[in-house]
Enzyme design. Structure first.
Site, mmCIF file in Angstrom:
data_model
loop_
_atom_site.group_PDB
_atom_site.id
_atom_site.type_symbol
_atom_site.label_atom_id
_atom_site.label_comp_id
_atom_site.label_asym_id
_atom_site.label_seq_id
_atom_site.Cartn_x
_atom_site.Cartn_y
_atom_site.Cartn_z
ATOM 1 C CD GLN A 83 35.282 42.486 44.949
ATOM 2 O OE1 GLN A 83 35.122 42.640 46.158
ATOM 3 N NE2 GLN A 83 34.448 43.004 44.048
ATOM 4 C CB SER A 84 41.913 45.772 47.316
ATOM 5 O OG SER A 84 42.663 46.151 48.462
ATOM 6 C CG ASN A 85 39.475 42.028 51.743
ATOM 7 O OD1 ASN A 85 38.267 42.033 51.593
ATOM 8 N ND2 ASN A 85 40.221 40.968 51.453
#
Ligand SMILES: *Cc1c(COP(=O)(O)O)cnc(C)c1O
Length: 343
Positions: A83-85
């Protein structure tokens, strides 16, 4: 504490592409202030940088993508968690500039998750090529392999560092601090700096940049730059932030005194990275219901929980002024519905 105009000029001369909508809003939080009964709270909305749901990495990418274009690259490569921004904003920056993008994403056992949601959904929409890995941050071996593959395919790759945190990423957040200082100078009470600025810190570039910006603005020490660590104890992390601060200072020819104060609040690590507990749940709900603003489950929810905890402990009180620097991440909320006890 003197301002450093030469460093500011060096910052203004750095190659930069436009990706963010700047300046981001700077506003009071009257309802949350009342609900918590402590210091006057304000917010800096870097969740509103505007790039495919925004966030702090967009500021860094303005400099990092300019460097990639300057080097003749046609492909960006970076890495992060599922879920890396940062990965999502890098993919969006690549799309905006007509570059290809390869993302190395961590998942247990290196296998794609069944549910494609949140930031990962957006990565797909943005056209990124995804490489799953079970290697842990900073993903060096997988990144080297993917870079070699991209090169072998005849493309010109450019590696964006983990979290966008290198000297250029630090320069971006020095610039962000100066943006805030300008907004405050035009605000209602320019003479009173904040008692504290609170933000989530993880790869360290944001914190190092804010510290550098405070040095350049001549405001170092006037405001406590209070990083709430989301994943690491202070002892190992503080030297990393200081090294980034010195890299950024060297890039701009800025002066930083020996032994700068680096505040890393590591009391809120909870169950570990991206493990949502009661403090994060409460923080997310409070900000949503009182201000209509979304904070995220991994970074800003934890940082806000740290701010709330410090107010309840009496570390910041009525009569003081505290700024919450919102660094983005709300796209991940959709992947955390269960953990948030919704429904
Ligand atoms: C990456 C990130 C941070 C941490 O910033 P660093 O510069 O890596 O320390 C904080 N909040 C959000 C939402 C992020 O995506």
């Amino acid at each position: 504490m003197a301002t450093q105009p030469d460093a500011r000029a060096a910052l203004d001369r750095l190659p930069r592409v436009t990706l963010a909508q700047l300046p981001t809003p700077f506003e009071p939080l009257p309802n949350l202030t009342r609900a918590l009964g402590g210091p006057a709270l304000f917010i800096k909305r870097d969740d509103q940088t505007g790039l495919a749901t925004g966030g702090n990495k967009t500021r860094k990418l303005e400099f990092l993508v300019a460097e990639a274009l300057g080097a003749g690259a046609d492909t960006l490569i970076t890495a992060g968690s599922t879920q890396s921004n940062h990965a999502r904003q890098t993919a969006a920056a690549a799309a905006r500039r007509g570059l290809a993008c390869h993302l190395v994403l961590y998942a247990p056992d290196g296998i794609a998750p069944r549910e494609i949601t949140g930031n990962l959904l957006i990565d797909h929409l943005l056209g990124a090529t995804i490489h799953w890995t079970e290697e842990r941050a900073p993903y060096a071996a997988t990144l080297a392999r993917v870079e070699a593959e991209v090169r072998a395919a005849g493309r010109r790759p450019h590696l964006i560092p983990y979290g966008g945190s290198n000297a250029l990423g630090v320069a971006a957040y020095a610039s962000a601090f100066l943006e805030l200082a300008d907004q405050m100078a035009g605000g209602p009470d320019p003479a009173a700096p904040f008692d504290a600025v609170v933000f989530a810190t993880s790869s360290g570039g944001t914190q190092a940049g804010l510290l550098l910006g405070a040095q350049i603005a001549g405001l170092a020490g006037a405001t406590a730059l209070h990083g709430v660590s989301v994943d690491q104890p202070r002892a190992g992390f503080a030297p990393r932030v200081e090294a980034l601060l010195r890299d950024g200072a060297a890039l701009l020819g800025a002066e930083v005194p020996a032994g700068p104060e680096i505040i890393i609040d590591d009391r809120h690590l909870g169950g570990g990275y991206a493990v949502v507990g009661e403090p994060e749940r409460e923080a997310i709900h409070l900000m949503a219901r009182h201000e209509g603003i979304l904070v995220d489950p991994v970074y800003t929810g934890r940082a806000l929980a740290g701010l709330i905890d410090a107010i309840r402990r009496g570390e910041w009180r009525r009569g003081q002024r505290v700024l919450f620097w919102h660094t983005g991440g709300a796209a991940a909320l959709f992947a955390f519905g269960d953990a948030l006890n919704i429904g």
